[in-house]
Design a protein around this motif. Structure first.
Motif, mmCIF file in Angstrom:
data_model
loop_
_atom_site.group_PDB
_atom_site.id
_atom_site.type_symbol
_atom_site.label_atom_id
_atom_site.label_comp_id
_atom_site.label_asym_id
_atom_site.label_seq_id
_atom_site.Cartn_x
_atom_site.Cartn_y
_atom_site.Cartn_z
ATOM 1 N N THR A 61 0.859 -1.180 0.000
ATOM 2 C CA THR A 61 0.000 0.000 0.000
ATOM 3 C C THR A 61 0.894 1.227 0.000
ATOM 4 O O THR A 61 1.651 1.446 0.952
ATOM 5 C CB THR A 61 -0.918 0.026 1.229
ATOM 6 O OG1 THR A 61 -1.736 -1.151 1.251
ATOM 7 C CG2 THR A 61 -1.824 1.252 1.194
ATOM 8 N N ASN A 93 -3.659 0.078 9.704
ATOM 9 C CA ASN A 93 -3.561 -1.307 9.251
ATOM 10 C C ASN A 93 -3.587 -2.219 10.474
ATOM 11 O O ASN A 93 -2.795 -2.071 11.400
ATOM 12 C CB ASN A 93 -2.263 -1.532 8.475
ATOM 13 C CG ASN A 93 -2.167 -2.940 7.906
ATOM 14 O OD1 ASN A 93 -2.672 -3.213 6.824
ATOM 15 N ND2 ASN A 93 -1.516 -3.836 8.625
ATOM 16 N N GLU A 125 -3.498 -6.191 11.806
ATOM 17 C CA GLU A 125 -3.232 -7.596 11.504
ATOM 18 C C GLU A 125 -3.621 -8.491 12.661
ATOM 19 O O GLU A 125 -3.423 -9.697 12.605
ATOM 20 C CB GLU A 125 -1.742 -7.788 11.171
ATOM 21 C CG GLU A 125 -1.313 -7.066 9.905
ATOM 22 C CD GLU A 125 0.189 -6.987 9.775
ATOM 23 O OE1 GLU A 125 0.887 -7.848 10.339
ATOM 24 O OE2 GLU A 125 0.669 -6.049 9.122
ATOM 25 N N TYR A 180 3.441 0.531 2.985
ATOM 26 C CA TYR A 180 3.239 -0.679 3.802
ATOM 27 C C TYR A 180 3.481 -1.883 2.903
ATOM 28 O O TYR A 180 2.918 -1.984 1.808
ATOM 29 C CB TYR A 180 1.821 -0.709 4.367
ATOM 30 C CG TYR A 180 1.415 -2.037 4.970
ATOM 31 C CD1 TYR A 180 1.825 -2.391 6.251
ATOM 32 C CD2 TYR A 180 0.635 -2.940 4.250
ATOM 33 C CE1 TYR A 180 1.449 -3.614 6.806
ATOM 34 C CE2 TYR A 180 0.262 -4.162 4.791
ATOM 35 C CZ TYR A 180 0.676 -4.491 6.072
ATOM 36 O OH TYR A 180 0.317 -5.705 6.612
ATOM 37 N N HIS A 221 -5.786 -9.129 7.143
ATOM 38 C CA HIS A 221 -5.651 -7.808 7.758
ATOM 39 C C HIS A 221 -6.850 -6.955 7.373
ATOM 40 O O HIS A 221 -7.682 -7.336 6.552
ATOM 41 C CB HIS A 221 -4.322 -7.139 7.363
ATOM 42 C CG HIS A 221 -4.239 -6.696 5.939
ATOM 43 N ND1 HIS A 221 -3.342 -5.729 5.505
ATOM 44 C CD2 HIS A 221 -4.914 -7.071 4.818
ATOM 45 C CE1 HIS A 221 -3.482 -5.539 4.202
ATOM 46 N NE2 HIS A 221 -4.419 -6.338 3.765
ATOM 47 N N GLN A 241 -7.771 -2.556 6.743
ATOM 48 C CA GLN A 241 -7.238 -1.199 6.623
ATOM 49 C C GLN A 241 -8.404 -0.222 6.624
ATOM 50 O O GLN A 241 -9.390 -0.443 5.909
ATOM 51 C CB GLN A 241 -6.407 -1.044 5.348
ATOM 52 C CG GLN A 241 -5.116 -1.851 5.372
ATOM 53 C CD GLN A 241 -4.260 -1.649 4.124
ATOM 54 O OE1 GLN A 241 -4.768 -1.421 3.043
ATOM 55 N NE2 GLN A 241 -2.959 -1.731 4.292
#
Length: 312
Positions: free
Chosen positions: A62, A74, A76, A90, A100, A102
């Motif tokens: 990203t 972000n 995870e 990222y 993940h 975002q």
């Protein structure tokens, strides 16, 4: 011929609810190979759009562009949150699987690219890993022509600190009106180039010096393309040819471009989120390992999002 340009491709416009607009480019859209690139989403996001989702068998990046405002969070897992800001990259090497989410934090207008790249077969079943490259760490080349950020790889004498599983060049460049810049393209490499703002001319030079132009053909010059704002073009360099050069030029207005280039991955790309062909046994092993982790990771992310929403 050393270099070949594809036809210019307009991004397919998609909406992710009311808060995210995407121009999407798939590798199958182009008349030449763009490997290792599988898919690129050029997005503008103002609200939650990318809830918990999975990737496997690819590298996913990203890149937030400089005109972004606010923060892209972000997630995870419950204990792993990173804030991505304007100019940051990222990077996720998803291996056998990564889940993940975002989302923007507060008031935000996030403008960037999500880039999905194929991984060599021996890396598809490895454990995932992630990193965050801050904009202050990215080398910047300033010249009378404009400004180029070397996000990944080496360009001229500047080299990014990002470490990728295979050589990869990502340039985030801005050219002044009428200015040009040269980008070498190694044998066996492919490049993907998009115009973020302003029209961009792309000319293929088949070697650094002394290349004679190709004969003209019906329909225009095969060595030259004009990439309009929000469109993209691909260039491929024959593996047995000389190093070619891409000449990028702005028109009468400033041009902002992003270029991604790297060696072609031998295995055929299977698309976003799924491993390419590994052989049946390796593929089943990678999928089994991924599925064993996905449910727990997704539950952790969803729980974290619910806790933060309740506290807001």
């Amino acid at each position: 011929m050393t270099l070949k340009l594809s036809a210019v491709v307009p991004g397919a416009i998609k909406s992710q609810g009311d808060s995210c607009e995407i121009r999407q480019f798939r590798h199958t859209d182009f008349s030449t190979s763009v490997s290792p690139v599988v898919l690129v989403d050029h997005f503008v996001m103002t609200g939650p759009a990318f809830g918990p989702h999975s990737h496997a068998g690819i590298s996913a990046a990203t890149l937030l562009l400089d005109d972004s405002t606010g923060v892209l969070q972000n997630l995870e897992g419950a204990a792993d949150s990173r804030d991505i800001r304007a100019g940051d990259l990222y990077w996720a090497q998803t291996g056998r699987g990564l889940v993940h989410a975002q989302r923007p934090v507060g008031e935000a207008r996030l403008h960037g690219l999500q880039i999905f790249m194929d991984l060599p077969g021996d890396l598809k079943s490895q454990a995932p890993s992630t990193s965050l490259l801050r904009t202050a760490e990215i080398p910047v080349i300033q010249s009378p022509s404009g400004r180029i950020r070397v996000v990944s790889g080496q360009h001229g004498e500047s080299e990014s600190p990002l470490r990728t599983p295979a050589p990869l060049l990502i340039l985030d460049g801005q050219l002044r009106p009428g200015a040009t810049t040269l980008v070498p393209l190694r044998p066996g490499w492919n490049a993907w180039i998009t115009a973020i703002h302003g029209d961009l001319g792309v000319r293929a030079r088949h070697c650094r010096r002394g290349a004679s132009p190709l004969p003209k053909v019906a329909g225009g010059d095969p060595d030259f393309a004009v990439v309009r704002t929000g469109w993209a073009v691909a260039a491929t360099a024959q593996p047995d040819g000389e190093e070619g050069v891409l000449l990028l030029m702005a028109g009468c207005a400033p041009s902002h471009f992003v270029l991604i280039a790297g060696p072609a991955v031998d295995l055929p790309a299977a698309g976003q989120g799924m491993p390419a062909q590994l052989g049946l046994a390796s593929l089943e092993q990678a999928l089994a390992a991924y599925q064993a982790e996905e449910a727990q990771a997704q539950a952790e992310i969803q729980a974290e999002l619910e806790r933060e929403d309740a506290a807001a």
